[in-house]
Every structure is written in structure tokens, then in C-alpha cells.
Design an enzyme around this catalytic site. Sequence first.
Site, mmCIF file in Angstrom:
data_model
loop_
_atom_site.group_PDB
_atom_site.id
_atom_site.type_symbol
_atom_site.label_atom_id
_atom_site.label_comp_id
_atom_site.label_asym_id
_atom_site.label_seq_id
_atom_site.Cartn_x
_atom_site.Cartn_y
_atom_site.Cartn_z
ATOM 1 N N SER A 183 -67.665 -11.369 39.214
ATOM 2 C CA SER A 183 -68.024 -12.446 38.295
ATOM 3 C C SER A 183 -67.107 -13.658 38.368
ATOM 4 O O SER A 183 -67.507 -14.754 38.005
ATOM 5 C CB SER A 183 -68.058 -11.907 36.866
ATOM 6 O OG SER A 183 -66.849 -11.271 36.550
ATOM 7 N N HIS A 211 -74.009 -9.363 37.465
ATOM 8 C CA HIS A 211 -74.326 -10.724 37.923
ATOM 9 C C HIS A 211 -75.353 -10.745 39.058
ATOM 10 O O HIS A 211 -75.669 -11.809 39.581
ATOM 11 C CB HIS A 211 -73.051 -11.457 38.357
ATOM 12 C CG HIS A 211 -72.266 -11.972 37.183
ATOM 13 N ND1 HIS A 211 -72.547 -13.171 36.567
ATOM 14 C CD2 HIS A 211 -71.234 -11.436 36.505
ATOM 15 C CE1 HIS A 211 -71.708 -13.362 35.569
ATOM 16 N NE2 HIS A 211 -70.906 -12.319 35.498
ATOM 17 N N LYS A 242 -77.474 -11.611 31.005
ATOM 18 C CA LYS A 242 -77.188 -12.721 31.912
ATOM 19 C C LYS A 242 -78.513 -13.309 32.419
ATOM 20 O O LYS A 242 -79.178 -13.977 31.659
ATOM 21 C CB LYS A 242 -76.239 -12.254 33.010
ATOM 22 C CG LYS A 242 -74.854 -12.033 32.390
ATOM 23 C CD LYS A 242 -73.825 -11.436 33.268
ATOM 24 C CE LYS A 242 -72.518 -11.337 32.478
ATOM 25 N NZ LYS A 242 -71.679 -10.226 32.908
HETATM 26 C C1 LIG Z 1 -70.813 -9.511 32.017
HETATM 27 C C2 LIG Z 1 -70.482 -8.223 32.634
HETATM 28 C C3 LIG Z 1 -70.619 -7.035 31.907
HETATM 29 C C4 LIG Z 1 -70.960 -7.028 30.451
HETATM 30 O O1 LIG Z 1 -72.325 -7.263 30.209
HETATM 31 P P1 LIG Z 1 -72.801 -7.544 28.719
HETATM 32 O O2 LIG Z 1 -74.242 -7.197 28.728
HETATM 33 O O3 LIG Z 1 -72.539 -8.983 28.430
HETATM 34 O O4 LIG Z 1 -72.007 -6.646 27.830
HETATM 35 C C5 LIG Z 1 -70.355 -5.847 32.559
HETATM 36 N N1 LIG Z 1 -69.984 -5.825 33.853
HETATM 37 C C6 LIG Z 1 -69.850 -6.943 34.590
HETATM 38 C C7 LIG Z 1 -69.461 -6.861 36.029
HETATM 39 C C8 LIG Z 1 -70.090 -8.185 33.998
HETATM 40 O O5 LIG Z 1 -69.947 -9.301 34.715
#
Ligand SMILES: *Cc1c(COP(=O)(O)O)cnc(C)c1O
Length: 394
Positions: A183, A211, A242
Site C-alpha cells: 500500500s 489494494h 477501497k
Molecule cells: C487497507 C488495508 C487493510 C485494511 O482494510 P480495511 O477494510 O480498511 O480494514 C488490510 N490490509 C491491507 C494490505 C490494507 O492495505
Amino acid sequence: MTADKLAFITDDVAALKDQGLFINIRTIQSAQGPWTVVDGKRVLNLCTNNYLGLANHPRLKEAAAKAIEAYGVGPAAVRSIAGTMDLHLQFEERMARFKGAEGVISFQSGFCANLAVIPVLVGKEDGVFSDELNHASIIDGCRLSGARIERFAHCSPEDLARVLEEKRGQYRRALVITDGVFSMDGDVAPLDQEYEIAERCGCLFMVDDAHGEGVMGRGGRGIADHFHLHGKVDVEVGTLSKAFGVMGGVVAGKKLITDYLRQRARPFLFSSAATPADVAACIAAIDVLEESTDLVDRLWENTRTFKAEMVRLGFNTGQSVTPITPVMLGEAPLAKEFSRQLFEEGVFAMALGFPTVPRGKARIRVMISAGLAQSDLEFGLAAFERVGRRLGVI
Ligand SMILES: *Cc1c(COP(=O)(O)O)cnc(C)c1O
């Protein structure tokens, strides 16, 4: 007289401010979109995870509103205790079909999905072989499991093989875990090679595709699809918060595992389900993605345009091969000043510093979206150019 028992907090906050690491959170006063009202100002939004513009999509909003009419606002239950709504089952089936996975179980968030699945797969006698830049929620899931964490060098199949060779024998079971798309840097794990190595050593294999969900693979079907690893990856964690534009998490993979999670995963057994509105909006997101690849294609087109121009201007955008575009600046105070000046120019792009990224690797992270028009990209690039020259970065 007693010592101030909260002094550790004021001391730490002062230290954060000293190092330019104190986070100032801006306030969003409109729906998410290419242009968003932030702290009273309408600005070009270059920092949300709303990759496909689904967070404010009419089809998703309509589905959510209808679900509220039909099912109300809350699930009023932990699914295993008082029954699951058919809506949640319908979503899980649709998601499994979309991704070409045997099974899917949904959670309240992606973070929660990691905390749910890792402790079910491994425990105290086991080892987790984890990419050194894995996401915080993977690290917390590993800690919660009680398994020993063995780190391997970032995106290095060679180092994974070396660490496994050296340490695998010490453990009852072993689990190899990596982010799919990282990310902070926007680079992608060499998943096919890491899978082969894990398989050869008899290790479980898990990828967190937060992502990549809705971004990678055919029409956004995710990283397992991108690498043609259907049915091979044991666990693929995804988020609906996301690219899907809603809220929630999923575990996709072998049905034996996803069914077992319904018996053993603590956030499933001890925390209420996602709301009907969220789940219905996610089903509508699958409808949109299955009907056309337009949004995903547009996202990648915008990504190519923006990155090529940034490089031409002389910015360092690191190792990214995805819509995540880090603009490497070095020290945190410079990144913060860059972000502040961008905001004055009408561009919302936040600075990230330690502990989100390693010390000395502060950056502005630009998140490209399908919703950006060519004129929006030009507006953003012009602002980056002006601020970059003013601060001597380019
Ligand atoms: C954003 C993210 C999460 C968390 O996801 P949410 O649904 O916002 O809790 C978990 N793992 C990775 C790699 C992320 O980038």
C-alpha cells in the site's frame, strides 16, 4: 504527591510533534469524489482509496437505500448466534463467483479479516513467514496467533526460500503471508514464485489483496486472478473499503478453510455482521464490475498518464506498478510542507511518514482514481510542478 500518571502521553505527543510525525486529520464535508470539500475548501482529491469512484456511485447508493427499506439499518446479531441474513450469504456467493474462488466469508473490515483468519491457521507451535513490509493488520493477526514471525526480505522469493530452508524444520505448521499490492509503494509481490516456494515446503499460503481487489486481475478480480492462481492460494484476504467503495472485508479461498472460519474465527463468532446497506452496496459493486471493465480500464489509463508525466517532471515515484503513486521526498517535514502547499493550490494529497513508512522515506502518496478526468489530471500535475519547483524537489 503522585507523579502525573498520564505524562507518558504528553511526552510522546510532544516527541511526535518535534519529529514532524504528529498527524493532523483533515475534515471531509462532502461525498467522496474527484473533487471533495475538505476543511471548507473544494479540492482535487488525490488521496483516497476510492479507485473506481464507487464510494458515491448511484447504483450502490440505490442498492443500499433499498436494503435499508427491506432489512433495516442493523444486523442486530452475531451471525452464528442469531442467524445470518440471506443478504450476507448472497454477497458471499456472488463474490466467490466473481473471483473464481471456492468459498468466501465476509467480515466487518479487511483489518478484521486478517485478525480473524491468521490465528485460525497457526498457533504457538507454528511459524509465519512474512514479507518485511507487510501491512499492520497482518502483523497484528500474526501476533494474536502466538506463532513465531520469521521475516523475509521485501518481495524476494530467494530470501523466502532461504528463510524457509533455515527455519521451516522448527515448526509444526508454516504459513507464508504477503501483501499483494504494497500500500505504501504500489509494488506487487511476485506471488507466483512465492507460491511455488511455499507449496514445495508444504506451507500454507496467504495473500492480503486489499489494494488489488477491484484493481488487479481481469476486470478487478484481484491478484490471484492476475497471477492465474485460482484454487492454489489457500487464503486471499480482500477489503470492500477501497476499490469497492463501501466497508467490509472478505476471505476468499479454499472452501474447507472459509467454512472452518465460520466455526473458529473470533471476529465472526463474537462481533456483529456488516450492515444490510453495506452488504447490498457491495453486491451492486459486483454487478457494476461484472457488466463492464470500463471503470477498471479507466483507472489504469489514468495511472499511466499521471505516472509518465510525474516522471517527465523529474519526480521520483519509486517502484510502483499500480495506481498507488508514491512521490518520494525523504524527510517527514518536507513531505508535510509539500502537502500543505498542494492544499493551498487546491490539491488534497497527504504526506505519510514514520511509522506508516520507514524513517527517511517520507512521501506524498497519490492515489489515482477512475473518476479523474483528463483536465483533473492536468490540474493536479500543474500543482505538483509548481510546488516541486518552489521547494527545490525538481
Ligand atoms: C487497507 C488495508 C487493510 C485494511 O482494510 P480495511 O477494510 O480498511 O480494514 C488490510 N490490509 C491491507 C494490505 C490494507 O492495505
